[in-house]
Enzyme design. Sequence first.
Site, PDB file in Angstrom:
ATOM      1  N   LYS A  70     -16.465   2.949  13.546  1.00  0.00           N
ATOM      2  CA  LYS A  70     -16.195   4.225  12.865  1.00  0.00           C
ATOM      3  C   LYS A  70     -16.329   4.081  11.346  1.00  0.00           C
ATOM      4  O   LYS A  70     -15.395   4.353  10.590  1.00  0.00           O
ATOM      5  CB  LYS A  70     -14.808   4.755  13.229  1.00  0.00           C
ATOM      6  CG  LYS A  70     -14.622   5.037  14.716  1.00  0.00           C
ATOM      7  CD  LYS A  70     -13.239   5.605  14.994  1.00  0.00           C
ATOM      8  CE  LYS A  70     -13.022   5.862  16.466  1.00  0.00           C
ATOM      9  NZ  LYS A  70     -12.880   4.617  17.260  1.00  0.00           N
ATOM     10  N   GLU A  76     -23.618   3.831   0.061  1.00  0.00           N
ATOM     11  CA  GLU A  76     -24.397   2.593   0.023  1.00  0.00           C
ATOM     12  C   GLU A  76     -23.801   1.540   0.958  1.00  0.00           C
ATOM     13  O   GLU A  76     -24.536   0.825   1.657  1.00  0.00           O
ATOM     14  CB  GLU A  76     -24.466   2.042  -1.400  1.00  0.00           C
ATOM     15  CG  GLU A  76     -25.326   0.784  -1.497  1.00  0.00           C
ATOM     16  CD  GLU A  76     -25.433   0.250  -2.916  1.00  0.00           C
ATOM     17  OE1 GLU A  76     -26.061  -0.808  -3.086  1.00  0.00           O
ATOM     18  OE2 GLU A  76     -24.887   0.879  -3.842  1.00  0.00           O
ATOM     19  N   GLN A 193      -3.565   9.302  24.785  1.00  0.00           N
ATOM     20  CA  GLN A 193      -4.606  10.329  24.775  1.00  0.00           C
ATOM     21  C   GLN A 193      -3.986  11.711  24.999  1.00  0.00           C
ATOM     22  O   GLN A 193      -3.108  11.875  25.843  1.00  0.00           O
ATOM     23  CB  GLN A 193      -5.643  10.052  25.862  1.00  0.00           C
ATOM     24  CG  GLN A 193      -6.351   8.720  25.736  1.00  0.00           C
ATOM     25  CD  GLN A 193      -7.267   8.666  24.524  1.00  0.00           C
ATOM     26  OE1 GLN A 193      -7.695   9.682  23.996  1.00  0.00           O
ATOM     27  NE2 GLN A 193      -7.573   7.458  24.077  1.00  0.00           N
ATOM     28  N   GLY A 213     -11.091   2.346  29.022  1.00  0.00           N
ATOM     29  CA  GLY A 213     -10.541   1.032  28.752  1.00  0.00           C
ATOM     30  C   GLY A 213      -9.396   0.695  29.672  1.00  0.00           C
ATOM     31  O   GLY A 213      -9.558   0.020  30.677  1.00  0.00           O
TER      32      GLY A 213
END
EC number: 4.1.1.23
Length: 240
Positions: A70, A76, A193, A213
């Site tokens: 993420k 840059e 979740q 998972g």
Amino acid sequence: MTGSHDSDLAREKLIVALDYWNIEDARKLVRDLGDGVSFYKVGLGLQLVGGNEFARELIAEGKRVFLDYKYYDIEETVQRAVAQAAELKIAFLTVHGVTSIMKAAVAGRGNSDMKILGVTVLTSMDAEDIKEMGFECSVEDLVVARARRALEVGVDGVVASALEAAELRKHTNNKLMIVSPGIRPSGGARHDQKRVATPFEAMRAGADYLVLGRPIYAADNPKAAAQAIIREMADALRPD
């Protein structure tokens, strides 16, 4: 009855999250799952303990790797980090769904085959969470808005809950790949979740890949758990 073609396709669409904090535990799960799983997610838990080298190891064994770091930094830095990931032959890489970040990632990817995924809204977040972040819209509206920006800048897909998959399909003309975490088998614990779907629901809603998972690595028999999930995904892929 599930056909072998559907099962093979479903297996390719299952991404097992190696949410561990040491390489040996992750390596053991990969061994235990054997040829039953071909795609793995390496995230922040493994990043500082040799995650990139472990990704190389998995790729050398013929596995596909989703590097879920993420990225979110100055342009840059993101561009250079993405270029390094591309050299590893990573299959999928996540960046935050901010326009400038996604543009930098696309530039860093260059001509490699690595797919860049923009993170929309984490499946551990709900309407109250995004309100605290200063957004006055619904979760679904925010996900769709970020997906549209991802499409405009040339990102390959998004990470989004399966609950928004159908709307994403409608608003992006099926041009973005949808990778959905927050997947729980029917009756399974949600853990942290908040926006979840079953494997069957997610595939039917339009998700391209599912990330699981704990329902696998925390199971008494991880291999059997993965096989059961693949069967459910395959059932969803069969025409009615």
